[in-house]
Design a protein around this motif. Sequence first.
Motif, PDB file in Angstrom:
ATOM      1  N   UNK A   1      37.059   6.197 -30.488  1.00 58.17           N
ATOM      2  CA  UNK A   1      35.653   5.923 -30.168  1.00 58.17           C
ATOM      3  C   UNK A   1      35.483   4.562 -29.521  1.00 58.17           C
ATOM      4  N   UNK A   2      36.081   3.547 -30.093  1.00 53.79           N
ATOM      5  CA  UNK A   2      35.841   2.196 -29.578  1.00 53.79           C
ATOM      6  C   UNK A   2      36.560   1.974 -28.252  1.00 53.79           C
TER       7      UNK A   2
ATOM      8  N   UNK B   1      37.483  -7.779 -23.687  1.00 58.43           N
ATOM      9  CA  UNK B   1      37.612  -6.353 -23.987  1.00 58.43           C
ATOM     10  C   UNK B   1      39.071  -5.932 -24.076  1.00 58.43           C
ATOM     11  N   UNK B   2      39.908  -6.416 -23.156  1.00 61.01           N
ATOM     12  CA  UNK B   2      41.332  -6.072 -23.198  1.00 61.01           C
ATOM     13  C   UNK B   2      41.989  -6.616 -24.470  1.00 61.01           C
ATOM     14  N   UNK B   3      41.610  -7.821 -24.865  1.00 60.30           N
ATOM     15  CA  UNK B   3      42.139  -8.364 -26.123  1.00 60.30           C
ATOM     16  C   UNK B   3      41.698  -7.504 -27.295  1.00 60.30           C
ATOM     17  N   UNK B   4      40.440  -7.058 -27.251  1.00 61.11           N
ATOM     18  CA  UNK B   4      39.923  -6.203 -28.310  1.00 61.11           C
ATOM     19  C   UNK B   4      40.645  -4.870 -28.375  1.00 61.11           C
ATOM     20  N   UNK B   5      40.975  -4.292 -27.212  1.00 64.04           N
ATOM     21  CA  UNK B   5      41.704  -3.019 -27.196  1.00 64.04           C
ATOM     22  C   UNK B   5      43.052  -3.162 -27.903  1.00 64.04           C
ATOM     23  N   UNK B   6      43.738  -4.272 -27.628  1.00 62.82           N
ATOM     24  CA  UNK B   6      45.016  -4.507 -28.282  1.00 62.82           C
ATOM     25  C   UNK B   6      44.890  -4.597 -29.794  1.00 62.82           C
ATOM     26  N   UNK B   7      43.864  -5.312 -30.264  1.00 63.49           N
ATOM     27  CA  UNK B   7      43.662  -5.444 -31.707  1.00 63.49           C
ATOM     28  C   UNK B   7      43.264  -4.116 -32.332  1.00 63.49           C
TER      29      UNK B   7
ATOM     30  N   UNK C   1      39.164   0.884 -41.919  1.00 65.43           N
ATOM     31  CA  UNK C   1      39.066  -0.075 -40.825  1.00 65.43           C
ATOM     32  C   UNK C   1      39.522  -1.439 -41.307  1.00 65.43           C
ATOM     33  N   UNK C   2      40.646  -1.906 -40.776  1.00 66.47           N
ATOM     34  CA  UNK C   2      41.187  -3.193 -41.182  1.00 66.47           C
ATOM     35  C   UNK C   2      40.514  -4.358 -40.487  1.00 66.47           C
ATOM     36  N   UNK C   3      40.955  -5.564 -40.853  1.00 71.07           N
ATOM     37  CA  UNK C   3      40.369  -6.779 -40.292  1.00 71.07           C
ATOM     38  C   UNK C   3      40.601  -6.863 -38.790  1.00 71.07           C
ATOM     39  N   UNK C   4      41.845  -6.564 -38.342  1.00 73.08           N
ATOM     40  CA  UNK C   4      42.132  -6.618 -36.909  1.00 73.08           C
ATOM     41  C   UNK C   4      41.274  -5.626 -36.136  1.00 73.08           C
TER      42      UNK C   4
ATOM     43  N   UNK D   1      34.502  -6.205 -32.316  1.00 68.08           N
ATOM     44  CA  UNK D   1      33.592  -7.289 -31.915  1.00 68.08           C
ATOM     45  C   UNK D   1      33.933  -7.780 -30.510  1.00 68.08           C
ATOM     46  N   UNK D   2      35.220  -7.971 -30.221  1.00 66.53           N
ATOM     47  CA  UNK D   2      35.626  -8.436 -28.894  1.00 66.53           C
ATOM     48  C   UNK D   2      35.254  -7.428 -27.810  1.00 66.53           C
ATOM     49  N   UNK D   3      35.459  -6.145 -28.090  1.00 63.34           N
ATOM     50  CA  UNK D   3      35.130  -5.120 -27.100  1.00 63.34           C
ATOM     51  C   UNK D   3      33.626  -5.081 -26.843  1.00 63.34           C
ATOM     52  N   UNK D   4      32.824  -5.151 -27.896  1.00 63.34           N
ATOM     53  CA  UNK D   4      31.371  -5.123 -27.714  1.00 63.34           C
ATOM     54  C   UNK D   4      30.885  -6.371 -26.978  1.00 63.34           C
TER      55      UNK D   4
END
Length: 314
Positions: free
Chosen positions: A109-110, A142-148, A282-285, A291-294
Amino acid sequence: MQEFRLERPASVPSSSLSVRGIAWMLLLAVMWGLSIPVTKYGLQSVPPLTLTAMRFAIAVLLLFLCRIGKPTLTLRALPRAAALGILGIGVGQVAQAFGIQGTTASVGTIISATIPIFVVAFAALRLGQRVTGRQQFGLLAAFAGIGLVALGRNQAVGSVVSSDVVGAFWMLLSAVAIAFYYVWSVELTREYDTAAVAAWSTLFGFLALMPWCAWEMSHSEVHLTAGVVAAAAYLGVAVSVAGLFLWLYILKTVSAPVAASVQYLQPVFGIAAAAVMFGDTLGLLFGVGVVLILIGLALAVATRRKAEEAVPHE
């Protein structure tokens, strides 16, 4: 999928947003937000290509029924519609199905919510739109968020994590392909009615998928249950057809930036549904990645744009 660009006057005031308008926008966010969890449910009994084919068989039928007595595409436009259908369904939707099969509904979803961010990048390449510094920062976030998100589930390390990363890769490929589809469909939807482009591109994508679906069904176990049929019907009717027409209606009643806010609500409903339906943890990462993606989504798309540049999701 089925979000499409629609060229329309930019004079619709944001103040025109009424209680009814808010209700329609919330309904659309729920409809599109449930897309990934419902797909995950259907994939528990049938393989990816089969479920995708079932979904778009229903969508094609309904889209052409809605086009009876209305203008259609010219022969000159059909090859472009075919290419769009193969790209949007043959690559985008098939990759999404494999991605959802390989990871959790929450992760799917995210990552799917990043489609508008890729639209910004492709619009800069294809349409010559300038990417601002704020948008560039949003893309990086967003790319950093995808990785996490891909690594951020509470689970044991090893093969399960590897499976999730592969699934996240498929979802990312899907987001890129669908965004590519939106940007490259701009010229066609400016020349022809958006719903006509949707009908014909969906038909060609469905036809291109059929031989692969037949091969899959001959090599895999398919259990057609009432739940699977219901999932395919929901995806075909609510997501691909009703969602399209509801989006077009919303665009006629509120300003494009307000209408585009649906993008922010979809992952909220999708992740909530995934937690209820599948007990996703849903873990911390994962949370930091969301949050980064949004944030990236907000920075990338929350700019002053013409109405025809607004891109919804799902």
